[in-house]
Design a protein around this motif. Structure first.
Motif, short mmCIF file in Angstrom:
data_model
loop_
_atom_site.label_atom_id
_atom_site.label_comp_id
_atom_site.label_asym_id
_atom_site.label_seq_id
_atom_site.Cartn_x
_atom_site.Cartn_y
_atom_site.Cartn_z
N LYS B 11 -6.15 -84.93 -88.87
CA LYS B 11 -7.08 -84.03 -89.47
C LYS B 11 -7.51 -82.87 -88.49
O LYS B 11 -7.55 -83.12 -87.50
N THR B 44 -14.83 -89.56 -90.53
CA THR B 44 -13.60 -88.27 -91.05
C THR B 44 -12.30 -89.35 -91.47
O THR B 44 -11.97 -89.17 -92.57
N MET B 48 -11.42 -89.46 -95.48
CA MET B 48 -10.22 -89.23 -95.92
C MET B 48 -9.49 -90.42 -96.85
O MET B 48 -8.80 -90.25 -97.74
#
Ligand SMILES: Nc1ncnc2c1ncn2[C@@H]1O[C@H](COP(=O)(O)OP(=O)(O)OP(=O)(O)O)[C@@H](O)[C@H]1O
Ligand SMILES: [Mg+2]
Lengths: 303, 361
Positions: B11, B44, B48
């Motif tokens: 990311k 995160t 995702m």
């Protein structure tokens, strides 16, 4: 006088100047208008010379077809513009509530119309609506269409469009602010729960924006009842009485017909209407507050 | 009953890379806990998987199917958010049934499902309330019930207990462990609380700075941390680290520091490369026992600086040469500040790390 009494009076002493100014600037003219509305009063007379006629002005107005026409034009105008502005403003806000480059510039552009003085807006639109040299008809003709008699046959529609152009941004910025303060995670939860973009708008965003939308709509409605300059500049109320809103009729009654008493009575009718709307607005906010307070109490009782 | 596989997941936010190639395999019905310090990329990663953040690089497979480009709703998962993310304008029943109503399930089925999950989380009496009229713990249950009602195969939790007070958190943690036994699903749970991680997980994944540091069962990670970070992150009070040089005395390998010299067990010593001359010695407070009779080669002599009374146990902050060491001691043991005490070191409690790479030796 004991010092304790004096202490209690202190705050009122500090408030006195403001209260006096309020009384002079606000209540005096209001009282004057209410007093005047019960009199047969010509601008050449002082108010003391005028004759007391009781409710005659109000009763005459109530049965006066021209005033009724004017009232219905006002109501049509106000509800039409507010409905259209709500739909367009909220729609735009939903569309532009995203982080794309250049969006802040676009948002600023959108709120420009609101910053232009109403008289200028009126002049601008009057020019654009002009049957021969106006922007719209020139475009229409260059595309091979007939010109439209904007400020004649379709005068009310034309002033409505101009008002929508000027005041949609107001609803737009308030809706955008409401949208951006919505809980992000609730929207994410809705996405995971399977809501499409439309379903998110319909089931989550709009219901959560509703309190802001109601107050915004009422503010706009109150404002739309009092609109004067734009219409005065564009059509002067014509043709006939087709765009003669109450504010315009009041000013004509006072200046052209020289009937100050009737004009004052008319103002009072408008005032009552606005008062009802304003009270409705307060009632809604109070209801919301009361509900929030009740919930808070409920939680507290449970510990 | 899907497997989830993260394949080299990356990311980036602009030029900043926050996840550096996450590789992770989650078996069916496994309770995976992502744990790590704040900002390490746990949320995160989870977001995702949920589809709430785009994938910069790599791929996510659910049951062998790449899902990177699917909408959240098409991935068949349910999520519990840190702030619960309830719909404030809907009552509890509507919150729970929202997903089902969107799927246009029959009315009777929805009602039955709402009653069932409300029963499961103990919310039956609150179905008509709005979230604003619920306490934090009750809101937490609504969020849980909403996720359960969907019958998804995958459950994602992003620090679901971190907004609760300590007592309620313990209670909810226990309830979650019970629910876990009843609901056999794939669960991925993000937390920075190592107690939650240790008690709930089938598999713990320790992350730091956008990298996976180590993954395995709680026991594996606790007993055989792969590096100094994992060793220091899991366990409370945390592991003590002491710089030491290796010296050989009569066939015994000893770790010698400023004010101690302890023997390294033969099997550990056998593993060490001969070139290794210095190490970081890691010792958990729980592996040090107060024992004035302990032999020199298995003991630390520590001078008590501070004593923190926490109930049956006291946590002592002691001085060992110039470094500080924490140890635990039964509170009734009579000690005085400034006194020097002898603590015996359990031989299994010795962890050695390379001073440069910080990897376990
Ligand atoms: N929208 C964003 N833009 C830039 N950087 C971001 C953005 N969102 C997160 N980050 C960065 O990504 C990193 C990981 O964030 P993440 O939220 O995954 O951390 P976390 O492990 O969940 O931490 P916490 O325990 O505090 O919730 C952080 O360093 C954060 O600053
Ligand atoms: Mg997080």
């Amino acid at each position: 006088m004991t010092s304790q009494r004096l202490n209690k009076l202190t705050p009122y002493m500090f408030m006195a100047p403001a209260a006096i100014i309020m009384a002079v600037a606000l209540l005096y003219p209001l009282g004057y208008m209410i007093y005047g509305s019960f009199r047969d009063w010509n601008p050449s007379q002082t108010i003391g010379e005028s004759e007391f006629v009781g409710f005659k002005n109000y009763i005459t107005l109530f049965y006066d077809p021209a005033f009724r026409e004017s009232l219905s034009v006002t109501l049509t105008f106000a509800f039409a513009v507010v409905t259209a502005e709500l739909v367009i403003g909220v729609g735009l806000a939903l569309l532009l509530d995203r982080n794309i480059r250049g969006m802040s510039v676009l948002r600023t552009l959108f709120i420009l119309p609101m910053m232009i003085a109403p008289v200028v807006v009126g002049l601008m639109w009057r020019y654009m609506y002009h049957p021969t040299v106006g922007t719209f008809n020139r475009w229409l003709k260059s595309w091979g269409f007939e010109g439209v008699d904007w400020l004649g046959q379709h005068a009310l529609l034309s002033v409505i469009i101009a008002d929508i152009w000027q005041w949609t941004p107001f609803i737009f910025i308030l809706s955008l602010a409401a949208l951006q303060s919505l809980p992000r995670s609730a929207l994410e939860a809705a996405r995971i729960d399977g809501a499409t973009a439309w379903q998110q708008i319909w089931y989550i965003k709009l219901p959560l924006m509703m309190p802001v939308l109601i107050v915004t709509a009422l503010l706009r409605l109150i404002d739309a009842f009092k609109v004067l300059e734009v219409i005065l500049v564009m059509t002067e109320g014509g043709p006939g009485l087709s765009t003669e809103i109450v504010a315009l009729r009041i000013s004509r009654t006072a200046t052209e017909f020289r009937e100050l008493g009737t004009a004052a009575a008319m103002s009072n009718y408008l005032l009552i209407l606005l008062l009802v709307l304003t009270l409705a607005m307060f009632a809604i906010t109070r209801l919301q507050e009361a509900r929030a307070a009740r919930l808070a109490r409920q939680i507290q009782e449970e510990g | 009953m899907p497997q989830i596989r993260l394949d080299n997941l990356v990311k980036r936010y602009g030029a900043v890379q926050v996840l550096h190639g996450i590789e992770l395999d989650m078996a069916e019905n496994e309770f995976t806990v992502l744990v790590g310090p704040s900002g390490c990329g746990k949320s995160t990663t989870l977001r995702m998987i949920a589809g709430l953040e785009t994938v910069s690089d790599g791929e996510i497979y659910i049951d062998g199917r790449p899902v990177k480009d699917l909408d959240p709703k098409d991935r068949g998962l349910a999520m519990v958010f840190q702030d619960y993310a309830l719909y404030p304008h809907m009552d509890v029943a509507s919150n729970i049934s929202f997903a089902l109503r969107l799927q246009k399930r029959p009315r009777a089925e929805i009602d039955a499902k709402v009653r069932e999950v409300a029963e499961l989380v103990g919310l039956s009496d609150f179905l008509a309330r709005k979230p604003g009229a619920l306490s934090g713990g009750q809101r937490q249950r609504v969020a849980m019930a909403r996720a359960l009602a969907k019958d998804s195969e995958i459950f994602l939790f992003d620090e679901p207990l971190s907004n609760l007070d300590a007592k309620l958190r313990g209670q909810m943690r226990a309830e979650l462990a019970i629910m876990r036994q009843r609901v056999q699903k794939n669960m991925i749970y993000v937390t920075h609380d190592q107690i939650e991680a240790m008690t709930l997980a089938d598999r713990i994944v320790v992350m730091n700075g956008g990298y996976i540091q180590q993954q395995g069962t709680p026991e594996e990670l606790f007993k055989r941390p792969a590096n100094k970070f994992v060793a220091g992150f899991l366990g409370s009070p945390p592991m003590n680290f002491l710089g030491a040089t290796l010296v050989r005395e009569d066939d015994m390998l000893m770790a010698q520091g400023a004010a101690f010299k302890v023997a390294i067990p033969a099997d550990t010593a056998a593993r060490l490369p001969t070139s290794q001359t210095s190490v970081i010695l890691g010792v958990r407070p729980s592996d040090l026992n107060y024992n004035s009779e302990a032999p020199d080669a298995e003991a630390f002599d520590l001078r008590v600086k501070v004593s923190e009374y926490v109930g049956a146990q006291s946590v002592l902050l002691c001085e060992c040469g110039s470094t500080d060491i924490t140890v635990e001691l039964k509170s009734e043991t009579p000690i005085a500040l400034g006194e020097t005490l002898r603590f015996a070191l359990r031989p299994e409690g010795i962890h050695l790390f390379d001073p440069k790479t910080e990897m376990a030796l």
